[in-house]
Write a protein that holds these residues in place. Sequence first.
Motif, short mmCIF file in Angstrom:
data_model
loop_
_atom_site.label_atom_id
_atom_site.label_comp_id
_atom_site.label_asym_id
_atom_site.label_seq_id
_atom_site.Cartn_x
_atom_site.Cartn_y
_atom_site.Cartn_z
N ASP A 83 0.85 -1.18 0.00
CA ASP A 83 0.00 0.00 0.00
C ASP A 83 0.89 1.23 0.00
N ASN A 84 0.50 2.26 -0.76
CA ASN A 84 1.24 3.54 -0.82
C ASN A 84 2.67 3.34 -1.31
N LEU A 85 2.79 2.75 -2.48
CA LEU A 85 4.10 2.56 -3.09
C LEU A 85 4.37 3.73 -4.04
N PHE A 86 5.57 4.28 -3.98
CA PHE A 86 5.93 5.46 -4.77
C PHE A 86 6.83 5.08 -5.95
N VAL A 87 6.70 5.84 -7.04
CA VAL A 87 7.58 5.68 -8.20
C VAL A 87 7.98 7.07 -8.68
N LEU A 88 9.26 7.26 -8.93
CA LEU A 88 9.77 8.53 -9.46
C LEU A 88 10.88 8.23 -10.45
N THR A 155 -3.43 -2.14 -8.54
CA THR A 155 -2.55 -2.23 -9.71
C THR A 155 -1.69 -3.49 -9.59
N TRP A 156 -1.53 -4.19 -10.70
CA TRP A 156 -0.58 -5.31 -10.76
C TRP A 156 0.63 -4.84 -11.54
N VAL A 255 -0.62 -2.20 -4.66
CA VAL A 255 0.14 -2.80 -5.76
C VAL A 255 0.44 -4.26 -5.43
N ILE A 256 0.16 -5.14 -6.38
CA ILE A 256 0.70 -6.50 -6.32
C ILE A 256 1.94 -6.47 -7.20
#
Length: 467
Positions: A83-88, A155-156, A255-256
């Motif tokens: 839960d609450n995974l970040f991408v930058l 989201t997968w 996210v999975i």
Amino acid sequence: MHSLSAPTRREAVLLIFVFVSLLLFSRIGYDTTGIKFWDVDKSGASPHTSALGESWRTRITWSSGHVPNTRVVSHVPGWTIFDNLFVLNGTVFVVTDFPSSIPDRLTITSTAVDIFNGEDAVNSRTPGDREMQIISTSQAQRLFGSSAESIDGVTWLVNDPPQFITHYYHWSAELFFGFWRTYSSLDTSINEMGKSILPALRRIFFVHADADHWRDYALMNQWVLRSAFPSLTTEYSYDWEDRAAMGRPIMLDRVIFTDRAAAMHGHHFLSTGRTAAEPSALPGSAHWWSTIRANVIRVCGLDPNVVGDMAQTPVITYISRQEWGRRMLKQEDHERLVEELYKLRDLYGYEVNVVEMDKLSRAEQFALAARTTIMMGVHGNGLTSLVWMRPSPRATVMEFFFPGGFAQDYEYTTRALGMVHYGFWGDEYFTSPDTPEQAYPPGFQGTNIPIDGAVVARLCHERLLLQ
């Protein structure tokens, strides 16, 4: 000229009724909150929220020092729910002030290069800071600022190269199989008909595959995915690069996160050779796969509440490879097997099908598998259809190998669904826990694989006597 007469009492009552009805409907709206991605009884749907009134949440903001923490909801090597995974900038960030609570990065992600054997190949898959970083909330504040773009829902994220994705078995009986076993661990109440409280999957990110490199040559992958999740959207490597180029952090609600190379560090993979075996350590319903099976076969026009039921006539399906040019039975053994199966049909009334799967339409393949009680054939892609069988005390898969050879692909998958698998070497057969070591002797891929049709038929009858 015509004068207008006053409305009668009946007309006045009807007018008032229509006005009141319109007023009520305008306030109530249309409720869709009770709708999931399987068939449900909408009579119990909550009337509190209208889908038309859903807020448009595009950004997450926070005050200084209060960046949302990433939470590991569930984890086994290669299969992690965040839960609450970040991408930058294409890098994944886990935000936490308790880094010791995060599993080893090696068991979550990899560099997603093609998988080969050898020490150098293994080392090339080891992830670094480019792939994933675990940072504190204060570091996140400096890096992200005070907001992130929001990607809501489930989201997968598939962090695999296309290498194995473009294959029916590796998709339906491994990657998709493992994904759903992981996600379904959050609902241990899934029943035999597949009803679940889980929110439907919203999207897939194929981080390293383009739109042409997740489909298989038999066009089965897309059927499975689109029938299981009709509202699903997919994004590919170019979309991932587009998001990275924007230079803005994004936060994914749930996210999975799956990674084949990471799963290969797990104990269950090492004992089975199946990356999808890792999620078997998670909690789960005995009927965990029923949700997917029900959706897929329903698209073929079948009722999952009925098809495959033990009250129906048993169905034996022999999947022949006699025209494939490799991994084929001896022709005389193939003919004897067919003869023995037809004897069962004539003596006991069983339905017997001798088919080449590539000669059937996709819908016909799914429908036949869904009705099948005993499936058999030489080791090969056609046996992937076993995942659409209905588990029962009689449900059986019989797999023919060249003597001395054995592969765990379909054996593990059969057991994971609660069915029984038998491997055959000519007139010998074996089943778990007494299976041999994996081996590919000369002749494994050949066209002279022996089988004793009478032994196969006798075992079929024994299995079909079970209640």
